[in-house]
Design an enzyme around this catalytic site. Structure first.
Site, short mmCIF file in Angstrom:
data_model
loop_
_atom_site.label_atom_id
_atom_site.label_comp_id
_atom_site.label_asym_id
_atom_site.label_seq_id
_atom_site.Cartn_x
_atom_site.Cartn_y
_atom_site.Cartn_z
N ASP A 103 0.84 -1.20 0.00
CA ASP A 103 0.00 0.00 0.00
C ASP A 103 0.88 1.25 0.00
O ASP A 103 2.03 1.20 0.42
CB ASP A 103 -0.88 0.03 1.26
CG ASP A 103 -1.86 -1.13 1.29
OD1 ASP A 103 -2.15 -1.68 0.21
OD2 ASP A 103 -2.32 -1.46 2.39
N1 URA Z 1 -1.22 -5.87 4.03
C1 URA Z 1 -1.74 -4.62 3.97
O1 URA Z 1 -2.79 -4.37 4.52
N2 URA Z 1 -1.06 -3.68 3.28
C2 URA Z 1 0.13 -3.91 2.69
O2 URA Z 1 0.72 -2.99 2.10
C3 URA Z 1 0.66 -5.20 2.76
C4 URA Z 1 -0.03 -6.17 3.45
#
Ligand code: URA
Length: 236
Positions: A103
Site C-alpha cells: 500500500d
Molecule cells: N497488508 C496490507 O494491509 N497492506 C500492505 O501494504 C501489505 C499487506
C-alpha cells in the site's frame, strides 16, 4: 555479444540509442573506453561503465527496495510518486516490476525484477511465501487478539477465515505478524477483524530474506545469489 546489444539488454535504450552512446565515447568496458558498437564481449560477468557509472552485466535484474511511505507501487501513480521513480533509468527501461504491491502508506521490503518467472513464483498464491510485517496498532494488543489472528479471522468477501502463520506481541502497540497470502490490504483487514486498527505497517522479511538494517528508506540494492537463496528459505 556486440557491445551495442549488451547495453540494450541492460536498459540503456534502443539499439540506435546505445550505438550513439558508444560512438560518443561515453562507454568503457573493464575500465577502458570502447567506441566500437560492434566490439564483441562475453556478457557473463562483464563490468562496463556509462558516463562514469559502473554496471555489471545481469541477465535478469533482481533488487530490493526499502519502500518509503507515500509512494505507490504503480507505473501510473495517482496520488503520490511511483516507487519506480526511485530507480535509475536503465532499470526502469529494462522493465523491472514490483513483485506484488505494498500500500502507499506501507514501508519496507519490496522486491523488483524483470524475470517473469521469478515474479510469478513470488506472487503465486499457491506458493504461500511467508511475509513478515511489523504492525503498529492503535489500541493496546492483548492475548485474545493474538489468538484470534493465529486461529483465523473472517474477512468480508473471503470464503474461509484467514490465519496468521506467526504472531508475536513485541510492545503494547507493536505486533510482528507473518502472513502467507497476498490479498489486498490483507494485514489491515485482519487486524481490523481482530478488533484493532493498523497505524503503521513495515514489511521486514519475505521468506528467509530480511530487510537490511543499514538500507535507508528510499534506497535500493541488487539481490545477489546468496539473497536469492535466503529468499527461497521458508523461514517465517
Ligand atoms: N497488508 C496490507 O494491509 N497492506 C500492505 O501494504 C501489505 C499487506
Amino acid at each position: 555479444m556486440e557491445l551495442e546489444r549488451i547495453l540494450r539488454s541492460q536498459g540503456f535504450g534502443s539499439r540506435p540509442e546505445c550505438r550513439a552512446l558508444i560512438v560518443a565515447g561515453r562507454v568503457s568496458v573493464r575500465g577502458s573506453l570502447c567506441d566500437d558498437p560492434y566490439a564483441e564481449f562475453d556478457p557473463e560477468g562483464l563490468s562496463f561503465g556509462v558516463d562514469g557509472s559502473t554496471w555489471n552485466y545481469r541477465k535478469f535484474a533482481y533488487l530490493l527496495l526499502n519502500k518509503p511511505g507515500n509512494y505507490e507501487c504503480s507505473q501510473k501513480p495517482r496520488h503520490h510518486p511511483s516507487v519506480y521513480s526511485l530507480l535509475p533509468r536503465p532499470l526502469r527501461t529494462r522493465g523491472v516490476q514490483a513483485v506484488g504491491r505494498l500500500d502507499e502508506d506501507t514501508t519496507g521490503l519490496l522486491l523488483l525484477s524483470d524475470d517473469g518467472q521469478f515474479i510469478h513464483t513470488y506472487t503465486s498464491p499457491k506458493r504461500k511465501i511467508p511475509k513478515v510485517y511489523d504492525v503498529t496498532v492503535k489500541h493496546a494488543l492483548d492475548e485474545t487478539q493474538r489468538a484470534a489472528l493465529l486461529a483465523g479471522v473472517q474477512l468480508n468477501d473471503e470464503p474461509a477465515p484467514i490465519a496468521a502463520a506467526a504472531c508475536e506481541i513485541r510492545a503494547e502497540c507493536l505486533l510482528r505478524m507473518t502472513v502467507t497470502e497476498g490479498k489486498y490490504h490483507l494485514v489491515k483487514r485482519m487486524i481490523a477483524a481482530a478488533g484493532n486498527r493498523v497505524e503503521g505497517l513495515n514489511r521486514v522479511a519475505i521468506g528467509g530474506l530480511s530487510l537490511p538494517g543499514d538500507l535507508p528508506l528510499g534506497q535500493w540494492r541488487w539481490l545477489e545469489a546468496v539473497d536469492l537463496e535466503r529468499l527461497a528459505l521458508r523461514v517465517p
